[in-house]
Design a protein around this motif. Structure first.
Motif, PDB file in Angstrom:
ATOM      1  N   LEU A  70       0.827  -1.205   0.000  1.00 51.00           N
ATOM      2  CA  LEU A  70       0.000   0.000   0.000  1.00 51.00           C
ATOM      3  C   LEU A  70       0.866   1.262   0.000  1.00 51.00           C
ATOM      4  N   ASN A  71       1.981   1.243   0.733  1.00 52.92           N
ATOM      5  CA  ASN A  71       2.894   2.386   0.733  1.00 52.92           C
ATOM      6  C   ASN A  71       3.463   2.645  -0.661  1.00 52.92           C
ATOM      7  N   GLU A  72       3.801   1.571  -1.368  1.00 54.77           N
ATOM      8  CA  GLU A  72       4.313   1.727  -2.736  1.00 54.77           C
ATOM      9  C   GLU A  72       3.280   2.420  -3.615  1.00 54.77           C
ATOM     10  N   CYS A  73       2.009   2.086  -3.421  1.00 52.97           N
ATOM     11  CA  CYS A  73       0.941   2.753  -4.180  1.00 52.97           C
ATOM     12  C   CYS A  73       0.876   4.229  -3.810  1.00 52.97           C
ATOM     13  N   MET A  78       2.346   8.436  -9.848  1.00 51.65           N
ATOM     14  CA  MET A  78       1.153   8.496 -10.700  1.00 51.65           C
ATOM     15  C   MET A  78       0.301   9.705 -10.339  1.00 51.65           C
ATOM     16  N   PRO A  79      -0.503  10.171 -11.297  1.00 51.92           N
ATOM     17  CA  PRO A  79      -1.507  11.183 -10.948  1.00 51.92           C
ATOM     18  C   PRO A  79      -2.442  10.607  -9.874  1.00 51.92           C
ATOM     19  N   PHE A  80      -3.029  11.480  -9.077  1.00 55.18           N
ATOM     20  CA  PHE A  80      -3.793  11.061  -7.905  1.00 55.18           C
ATOM     21  C   PHE A  80      -4.882  10.037  -8.225  1.00 55.18           C
ATOM     22  N   LYS A  81      -5.669  10.286  -9.250  1.00 55.60           N
ATOM     23  CA  LYS A  81      -6.783   9.384  -9.576  1.00 55.60           C
ATOM     24  C   LYS A  81      -6.257   7.995  -9.935  1.00 55.60           C
ATOM     25  N   GLN A  82      -5.193   7.938 -10.715  1.00 58.17           N
ATOM     26  CA  GLN A  82      -4.587   6.651 -11.072  1.00 58.17           C
ATOM     27  C   GLN A  82      -4.010   5.971  -9.835  1.00 58.17           C
ATOM     28  N   LYS A  83      -3.452   6.765  -8.949  1.00 59.82           N
ATOM     29  CA  LYS A  83      -2.874   6.238  -7.723  1.00 59.82           C
ATOM     30  C   LYS A  83      -3.947   5.555  -6.876  1.00 59.82           C
TER      31      LYS A  83
END
Length: 195
Positions: A70-73, A78-83
């Motif tokens: 989850l931290n890697e995500c 990435m842009p926020f929405k993609q993240k």
């Protein structure tokens, strides 16, 4: 005293995870875990003197693994929405593979207390919450306390998985159908949280 065989130790932990998280045998005994791992109970007790120590080791390893993914995500570029979409994907993949993991983690947190959560990193979460605040200011997501955004996101993901047996019975669907329903949740959640 001979050196411990870490391969056997990891096999025991992996077997315990399979029984606890994939098969839902949350009360599996050390004998059941030893049998499933193909080792005798004496060997299991050599690595983990008690069931409690084995459970604590499994809990630590699981929390660290989930936290790392989850931290890697959260730390990705990435842009926020993609993240957020990627975070949902990673979480769902993990939880569908190990449907009883959430129940186990919640039970152990409530049973064994906060001392088992000492290795959880808060920096990625704090950075993510700053991004949430920025997105709220842009108007891409509803304005609220950023912590609520994250709690809501994880609630939308976790609760249906924790309650899966009830939902399967209520909706009269198979495990496979429920998993398909869960995979479709990504789209539903994204529509709920983004303006």
């Amino acid at each position: 005293m001979p050196l411990k065989n870490t391969g056997t130790e990891q096999l025991i932990k992996d077997t315990a995870k399979k029984l606890l998280f994939a098969e839902g045998k949350l009360h599996a005994t050390t004998q059941e875990i030893a049998d499933a791992a193909g080792v005798n109970r004496t060997a299991l007790h050599y690595y983990f003197r008690s069931r409690d120590l084995l459970i604590a080791a499994v809990f630590q390893e699981t929390m660290q693994g989930l936290s790392k993914r989850l931290n890697e995500c959260m730390e990705s570029e990435m842009p926020f929405k993609q993240k957020v979409e990627h975070l949902i994907t990673v979480f769902l993949k993990d939880m569908i593979a190990f449907p009883y993991q959430e129940t186990f983690l919640v039970t152990e947190i409530n049973t064994l207390g906060k001392e088992l959560m000492g290795n959880i990193q808060t920096n990625p979460v704090n950075q993510f919450l700053k991004e949430v605040q920025q997105e709220m200011e842009k108007g891409t997501i509803e304005k609220t306390e950023p912590a609520h955004f994250l709690m809501n996101l994880f609630s939308l993901l976790s609760y249906p998985l924790i309650m899966a047996p009830l939902y399967q019975q209520l909706f009269q669907i198979t495990v496979q159908d429920f998993n398909t329903l869960m995979l479709n949740r990504k789209k539903v959640i994204m529509q709920l949280i983004f303006n």
